[in-house]
Write a protein that holds these residues in place. Structure first.
Motif, mmCIF file in Angstrom:
data_model
loop_
_atom_site.group_PDB
_atom_site.id
_atom_site.type_symbol
_atom_site.label_atom_id
_atom_site.label_comp_id
_atom_site.label_asym_id
_atom_site.label_seq_id
_atom_site.Cartn_x
_atom_site.Cartn_y
_atom_site.Cartn_z
ATOM 1 N N VAL A 19 0.838 -1.199 0.000
ATOM 2 C CA VAL A 19 0.000 0.000 0.000
ATOM 3 C C VAL A 19 0.873 1.249 0.000
ATOM 4 N N ARG A 20 1.893 1.269 0.849
ATOM 5 C CA ARG A 20 2.798 2.431 0.905
ATOM 6 C C ARG A 20 3.514 2.642 -0.426
ATOM 7 N N ALA A 21 3.965 1.554 -1.025
ATOM 8 C CA ALA A 21 4.674 1.656 -2.307
ATOM 9 C C ALA A 21 3.750 2.201 -3.389
ATOM 10 N N GLU A 22 2.517 1.696 -3.432
ATOM 11 C CA GLU A 22 1.579 2.199 -4.454
ATOM 12 C C GLU A 22 1.207 3.656 -4.183
ATOM 13 N N ASN A 23 0.989 4.020 -2.923
ATOM 14 C CA ASN A 23 0.666 5.413 -2.598
ATOM 15 C C ASN A 23 1.783 6.354 -3.028
ATOM 16 N N GLN A 24 3.031 5.939 -2.849
ATOM 17 C CA GLN A 24 4.151 6.775 -3.274
ATOM 18 C C GLN A 24 4.194 6.907 -4.796
ATOM 19 N N ARG A 25 3.902 5.819 -5.507
ATOM 20 C CA ARG A 25 3.839 5.880 -6.981
ATOM 21 C C ARG A 25 2.745 6.854 -7.429
ATOM 22 N N ILE B 120 -8.471 10.291 -3.248
ATOM 23 C CA ILE B 120 -8.793 9.261 -4.244
ATOM 24 C C ILE B 120 -8.536 7.899 -3.610
ATOM 25 N N ASN B 121 -9.062 6.855 -4.212
ATOM 26 C CA ASN B 121 -8.774 5.484 -3.778
ATOM 27 C C ASN B 121 -7.674 4.911 -4.651
ATOM 28 N N ASN B 122 -6.700 4.234 -4.025
ATOM 29 C CA ASN B 122 -5.699 3.540 -4.826
ATOM 30 C C ASN B 122 -6.300 2.246 -5.351
#
Length: 145
Positions: free
Chosen positions: A4-10, A116-118
């Motif tokens: 989740v953290r990795a996708e949020n940073q992307r 927004i939702n990831n």
């Protein structure tokens, strides 16, 4: 949570919010009570510039207008929008039209977020900052003293 953290940073690295400031309308609106009902009068800027005109805090109008444009195209689900003193919000695709009514004079700074939702369904905030000079209430501040 690591995914989740990795996708949020992307997502934060991908999206940018561009602010396109729009011109203000050329009048204020005066609201007052007459025979038990609220009444509105338009006061145009020519009247405001008159030496005889004594503005009061009952005169108001929108103090900042802008389009917030998310770039590149928003591919995630839009959830929420937050901005203090927000009076109007219109959302169409990647563009958010905002109007702020603010009674503070001088340079105003506001922080807002677009949520927004990831892809995993977790909310993520995209922050933005707005700075503007509140010209409409500068004169009110000077006449109160």
């Amino acid at each position: 949570m690591k995914d989740v953290r990795a996708e949020n940073q992307r997502i934060r690295d991908t999206y940018r919010i561009r602010i396109d400031t729009l011109p203000l309308e050329n009048y204020w609106i005066r609201v007052y009570n007459k025979d038990g009902k609220l009444t509105r009068d338009s006061i145009f800027m020519d009247d405001l510039d008159s030496i005889d005109f004594k503005p009061k805090f009952t005169f108001y109008n929108i103090t900042y207008r802008a389009n917030l444009i998310v770039e590149p195209h928003l591919e995630h689900e839009y959830v929420d929008f937050y901005l203090d003193k927000l009076k109007r919000l219109e959302h169409k695709g990647d563009t958010f039209y905002i109007e702020i009514r603010d009674a503070e004079a001088g340079i105003i700074s506001r922080r807002g977020t677009i949520t927004i939702n990831n892809s995993l369904g977790y909310p993520i905030d995209l922050p933005f900052y707005i700075n503007y000079k509140n010209h409409l209430y500068e004169r009110l501040r000077r006449t109160r003293n």
